[in-house]
Design a protein around this motif. Sequence first.
Motif, PDB file in Angstrom:
ATOM      1  N   LEU A  95      27.541  21.246  70.673  1.00  0.00           N
ATOM      2  CA  LEU A  95      27.800  20.220  69.663  1.00  0.00           C
ATOM      3  C   LEU A  95      28.897  19.260  70.107  1.00  0.00           C
ATOM      4  O   LEU A  95      28.843  18.063  69.791  1.00  0.00           O
ATOM      5  N   ILE A  96      29.896  19.752  70.840  1.00  0.00           N
ATOM      6  CA  ILE A  96      30.940  18.871  71.374  1.00  0.00           C
ATOM      7  C   ILE A  96      30.330  17.900  72.390  1.00  0.00           C
ATOM      8  O   ILE A  96      30.593  16.696  72.358  1.00  0.00           O
ATOM      9  N   THR A  97      29.493  18.429  73.286  1.00  0.00           N
ATOM     10  CA  THR A  97      28.838  17.576  74.285  1.00  0.00           C
ATOM     11  C   THR A  97      27.933  16.550  73.626  1.00  0.00           C
ATOM     12  O   THR A  97      27.919  15.373  74.000  1.00  0.00           O
ATOM     13  N   LEU A 110      35.921  15.606  67.469  1.00  0.00           N
ATOM     14  CA  LEU A 110      37.229  16.195  67.203  1.00  0.00           C
ATOM     15  C   LEU A 110      37.123  17.361  66.223  1.00  0.00           C
ATOM     16  O   LEU A 110      37.849  18.360  66.343  1.00  0.00           O
ATOM     17  N   SER A 111      36.217  17.251  65.263  1.00  0.00           N
ATOM     18  CA  SER A 111      36.025  18.330  64.298  1.00  0.00           C
ATOM     19  C   SER A 111      35.549  19.606  64.989  1.00  0.00           C
ATOM     20  O   SER A 111      36.045  20.711  64.700  1.00  0.00           O
ATOM     21  N   TYR A 112      34.602  19.466  65.919  1.00  0.00           N
ATOM     22  CA  TYR A 112      34.093  20.646  66.634  1.00  0.00           C
ATOM     23  C   TYR A 112      35.154  21.220  67.574  1.00  0.00           C
ATOM     24  O   TYR A 112      35.228  22.442  67.757  1.00  0.00           O
ATOM     25  N   LEU A 169      38.980  25.663  68.660  1.00  0.00           N
ATOM     26  CA  LEU A 169      40.341  26.149  68.855  1.00  0.00           C
ATOM     27  C   LEU A 169      40.768  27.133  67.768  1.00  0.00           C
ATOM     28  O   LEU A 169      41.614  28.002  67.997  1.00  0.00           O
ATOM     29  N   ALA A 170      40.197  27.000  66.574  1.00  0.00           N
ATOM     30  CA  ALA A 170      40.565  27.880  65.455  1.00  0.00           C
ATOM     31  C   ALA A 170      39.805  29.206  65.488  1.00  0.00           C
ATOM     32  O   ALA A 170      40.164  30.138  64.753  1.00  0.00           O
ATOM     33  N   ASN A 171      38.778  29.312  66.321  1.00  0.00           N
ATOM     34  CA  ASN A 171      37.957  30.523  66.362  1.00  0.00           C
ATOM     35  C   ASN A 171      38.685  31.618  67.135  1.00  0.00           C
ATOM     36  O   ASN A 171      38.974  31.458  68.325  1.00  0.00           O
TER      37      ASN A 171
END
Length: 385
Positions: free
Chosen positions: A282-284, A296-298, A303-305
Amino acid sequence: MKRFSLTLTAFVATLAMLAQGMAFEPEGTTLEQASAKAKAENKLIFLDCFTQWCGPCKKMARDVFPQEQVGAYMNPKFVNLQIDMESEYGAPLAKKLQIQAYPTFVIFNADAQEIGRFLGGSGAEEFIAKVDEKSKDNSSSDLKARWESGDRDPQFLQEYLASLNASYKNDEADLVAEAILEGKEATFAADSVLRMIFMRSINNPFATSFIYTAKNPADLKAQIGEMPVNMKIQSVLNNYQRQLINEADGTATLNQEQFDRFNALLADLGVKNADHYRLSTLITLSDKQKNYDNYLSYIREYLANPNLDADDMQLARWVKPFSDPSADTNHKAQMKEILQQRLADIRSGKRQSQSQVGNMKLSRPTDELLEMLVGAMDGNVPGQQ
């Protein structure tokens, strides 16, 4: 006299053609257009698959293709084509042709049906020899006809697999390898030939032999060691992840059906870091679509996972879309905040700065790199005051 003049003109034109290096079609020429010309001139098609960053590609273009002996061999026989495999036209073509390394040279008949291919840079004489060999090798088409007719003789399958591997046709090789290993999922680890087939040619995570091995890796690990098996499983999953995004006509879309099916497979296999594959995709995708709110949301979700960990170098790679001075200031500020949080974690001792990546020692620790990136976002270029 007129006939003699025309003959002389044709002769001079031929000499001129032979006295130069390879004559390539104009930039932007498509494979379909090259096919039309090849039919009209009764020639084959030679395709140079290159990228802008590929050093050997540049060396071939600079040192080999301009040579007179290369032009003398290639120009009378081929419509010569060069396509950047990362261009708008080239990217989907690279996917269709399964181009995975550069330079790759592909030879087609006039109907744009592949005859053969080879990889890598070489000198002029070796290049000519390889082109000559691959342009005459029609055995793979005969083998393909036998495969499509339903021939599943074990000896034939191994011969066909060897032909596909030699031509770097990985998708077809995967299918043949699956046929060879069918029914042997629980036993192939004990056979050295079948082990080699699995390790080299099984690249489909939905192959029954891969699913069995991912769930029951002990037998194969006992034969070849833990690291090669773990690397094989990771490689297959990473490579399939890259196929979940479709690119055509300058647009990028998610193949939702494949994406959902892949995530279900990861859950079935019990992959601990399954969210890595989901979020990385999804980032890609967001980057390719230039949707940087989603991007940025992904990243924040990644990072929060607690089951995932993006190292400092991965953070640095994620900064790339915001390195352009024209990038949106709000997006830059959000990325800068992410970097500053990482720096705060390093300074507090919550994380350690990296001094190497794998076996590669870095010229400076990663906290200094991140500080430079933060400075660059503020317009501070190293070495300038």
